[in-house]
Design an enzyme around this catalytic site. Structure first.
Site, PDB file in Angstrom:
ATOM      1  N   LYS A  22      88.706  60.734  16.946  1.00  0.00           N
ATOM      2  CA  LYS A  22      87.790  61.477  16.058  1.00  0.00           C
ATOM      3  C   LYS A  22      87.993  62.982  16.196  1.00  0.00           C
ATOM      4  O   LYS A  22      88.184  63.684  15.203  1.00  0.00           O
ATOM      5  CB  LYS A  22      86.336  61.143  16.403  1.00  0.00           C
ATOM      6  N   ASN A  23      87.988  63.479  17.433  1.00  0.00           N
ATOM      7  CA  ASN A  23      87.992  64.933  17.611  1.00  0.00           C
ATOM      8  C   ASN A  23      89.341  65.574  17.293  1.00  0.00           C
ATOM      9  O   ASN A  23      89.442  66.795  17.208  1.00  0.00           O
ATOM     10  CB  ASN A  23      87.503  65.303  19.019  1.00  0.00           C
ATOM     11  N   CYS A 116      75.857  66.890  16.736  1.00  0.00           N
ATOM     12  CA  CYS A 116      74.888  66.369  17.706  1.00  0.00           C
ATOM     13  C   CYS A 116      74.115  67.517  18.352  1.00  0.00           C
ATOM     14  O   CYS A 116      74.696  68.556  18.672  1.00  0.00           O
ATOM     15  CB  CYS A 116      75.605  65.587  18.801  1.00  0.00           C
ATOM     16  N   ARG A 121      75.161  75.281  21.175  1.00  0.00           N
ATOM     17  CA  ARG A 121      76.439  75.227  20.463  1.00  0.00           C
ATOM     18  C   ARG A 121      76.764  76.495  19.656  1.00  0.00           C
ATOM     19  O   ARG A 121      76.913  76.448  18.422  1.00  0.00           O
ATOM     20  CB  ARG A 121      76.518  73.974  19.581  1.00  0.00           C
ATOM     21  N   ILE A 123      78.938  79.748  18.134  1.00  0.00           N
ATOM     22  CA  ILE A 123      80.324  79.863  17.657  1.00  0.00           C
ATOM     23  C   ILE A 123      80.835  81.299  17.836  1.00  0.00           C
ATOM     24  O   ILE A 123      81.754  81.741  17.157  1.00  0.00           O
ATOM     25  CB  ILE A 123      80.518  79.385  16.195  1.00  0.00           C
ATOM     26  N   ASP A 304      81.953  64.049  27.172  1.00  0.00           N
ATOM     27  CA  ASP A 304      81.669  62.996  26.193  1.00  0.00           C
ATOM     28  C   ASP A 304      81.601  61.608  26.834  1.00  0.00           C
ATOM     29  O   ASP A 304      81.128  60.660  26.210  1.00  0.00           O
ATOM     30  CB  ASP A 304      82.739  62.988  25.089  1.00  0.00           C
ATOM     31  N   ILE A 326      78.829  71.341  30.766  1.00  0.00           N
ATOM     32  CA  ILE A 326      79.289  71.853  29.462  1.00  0.00           C
ATOM     33  C   ILE A 326      78.114  72.041  28.487  1.00  0.00           C
ATOM     34  O   ILE A 326      77.996  73.086  27.854  1.00  0.00           O
ATOM     35  CB  ILE A 326      80.327  70.895  28.815  1.00  0.00           C
ATOM     36  N   ARG A 396      79.072  57.677  13.281  1.00  0.00           N
ATOM     37  CA  ARG A 396      79.830  58.905  13.040  1.00  0.00           C
ATOM     38  C   ARG A 396      81.111  58.924  13.856  1.00  0.00           C
ATOM     39  O   ARG A 396      82.070  59.595  13.496  1.00  0.00           O
ATOM     40  CB  ARG A 396      78.993  60.132  13.440  1.00  0.00           C
TER      41      ARG A 396
END
Ligand code: EPU
Length: 417
Positions: A22-23, A116, A121, A123, A304, A326, A396
């Site tokens: 996915k990533n 999520c 988060r 940027i 993850d 993280i 997802r």
């Protein structure tokens, strides 16, 4: 509303074929628009995050053809339109259109991305990188207008080795004039996969997978055929599941080297595995021991996988600890694991898991993607019926999760209520 209903307590065996990452895929698709020709990407997972990116491509007027696990993208006739919040908010990775559209047109307008809720988060590092390349940034009401008269190479040091910032800066820099150097770059395999796609398109990127990435700008990029690497997080999730309730579960079509931090921790806990060239076979150990885990950027233990691993640690004898370094809000699965019968306490960024505990099914909520994966594993371990709501989060990121689990003997159903 969709729910997952699981009857737990069964021993699972058989083979799980792991899908494309996915990533990686979520970055490869925006990257493809930098090309003036046709780009074919195969081994793309069929998950809703990919549907959301295709919706953005369609909105921009790119031609997109999807056939099972491949996507063909032709960005020739595309228009540089603003990406509305209704689209960008569906997933975090919509932010890769910032780097890709900036690299292609020198201008991009979009809303802050979604994803999520596992932390604030920010940027800022992505934006700092764009500015270093010559862009000016206007932010109003969470809407970003990023514009450059001409992008030029730059030396960029990332204060944190961010996956997203590393990829976004690569996307903006591939066609910039001159040389860009990203220092303290993230080293995740997904970054190597994106750099390989760009190089196949004609870019000049070296050092991906190390902490210094060098990009010599080129004036145009062409077509290519590219493959998404296997999903190390999906693979790790099924590996952990095998250690919880498996008897010879084969995790197939993987790159075991990408999972070393996890396999060495599972070994430490007493899990025996057969590690092949592209598979791992795992069974539940008799008396697993408590372990300590600290999440770190790759090649450290992946954040993850911390949430799925917590379910396994409820089986281990003694006090296990997880330090989450993280994301500041990545223990939302813990109250629900406790409702299922686990004994987990959280203090600051550390979870202490006392085991072994027996789990018993109840109704729980998937608050985010990997929390959902953790609850699926716990539900499969628990006696009786577990119902998981907010399943959209899980879909997802995990392709055909119900089918894959059913194939190895799980009793799991997706229901609409
Ligand atoms: N950070 C900043 N400023 C930035 C960017 C990041 O301070 O501009 C910080 C973050 O707050 C975090 C750390 O840097 O503390 C690492 O964040 P990173 O940018 O590496 O994360 P990301 O790119 O947003 C990707 C994955 C996540 C995964 C992280 C870490 C994608 C689409 N997402 O996120 O995956 O947890 O890297 O490995 O690739 C998931 O798949 O469930 C998931 C959340």
């Amino acid at each position: 509303m969709k729910i997952l209903e699981i009857e737990g307590g069964k021993t699972l065996s058989g083979t799980v074929r792991i899908s494309g990452a996915k990533n990686s895929a979520v970055a490869l698709i925006p990257a493809a628009i930098l090309s003036d020709e046709k780009v074919t990407i195969c081994n793309v997972p069929e998950i809703t995050d990919i549907d959301a990116l295709c919706e953005i491509l369609n909105h921009l007027g790119a031609q997109v053809k999807r056939a099972s696990e491949s996507i063909v993208i032709e960005a020739n006739g595309m228009k540089n339109k603003a990406i509305p919040a209704s689209m960008s908010k569906k997933l975090r990775a919509s932010y890769y259109f910032m780097g890709a559209l900036l690299g292609k047109y020198g201008k991009v307008k979009m809303r802050f991305p979604g994803g999520c809720s596992i932390g604030t988060r920010p940027i800022n590092l992505h934006l700092k990188g764009f500015e270093a390349l010559g862009a000016k940034i206007l932010e109003e009401d969470n809407c970003y207008l990023i514009e450059a008269e001409k992008l030029h190479g730059a030396n960029i040091y990332l204060d944190t080795a961010s996956v997203g910032a590393t990829i976004n800066i690569m996307l903006a820099a591939v066609k910039a004039k001159g040389k860009t150097v990203i220092d303290n770059a993230a080293k995740e395999p997904e970054i190597v996969n994106v750099a390989t796609l760009l190089n196949n398109m004609g870019a000049k990127i070296t050092g991906a997978g190390t902490s210094t990435i060098k990009i010599q700008g080129v004036s145009s990029l062409g077509g290519c055929f590219h493959e998404v690497i296997p999903d190390r997080i999906e693979a790790g999730t099924y590996l952990i599941l095998g250690a919880c309730c498996g008897n010879h579960v084969k995790i197939d079509n993987i790159i075991p080297g990408h999972l070393e931090a996890l396999t060495s921790k599972l070994e430490e806990a007493g899990v025996e595995m057969e590690i092949g060239a592209d598979f791992i076979i795992v069974s539940k150990p008799e008396h697993p021991k408590a372990i300590q885990v600290r999440t770190q950027p790759y090649p450290g233990f992946a954040t993850d996988l911390q949430q799925p691993l917590t379910a396994f640690l409820t089986l281990c004898d003694g006090k296990s600890k997880i330090d989450e370094t993280i994301w500041e809000n990545r223990f939302m699965h813990v109250p629900y694991l406790n409702q299922l019968g686990a004994d987990i306490r959280i203090k600051n960024q550390t979870a202490t898991i006392k085991g072994p505990t027996e789990l018993v099914g109840t109704t729980v909520v998937a608050t985010d993607l990997r929390a959902g994966a953790s609850l699926v594993i716990a539900g499969l371990m628990a006696e009786g019926i577990t119902k998981i709501t907010n399943v959209e989060h899980i879909l997802r990121g995990y392709e055909q999760i119900v089918e894959k689990l059913t194939n190895i003997g799980a009793n799991i159903k997706e229901r609409e209520i």
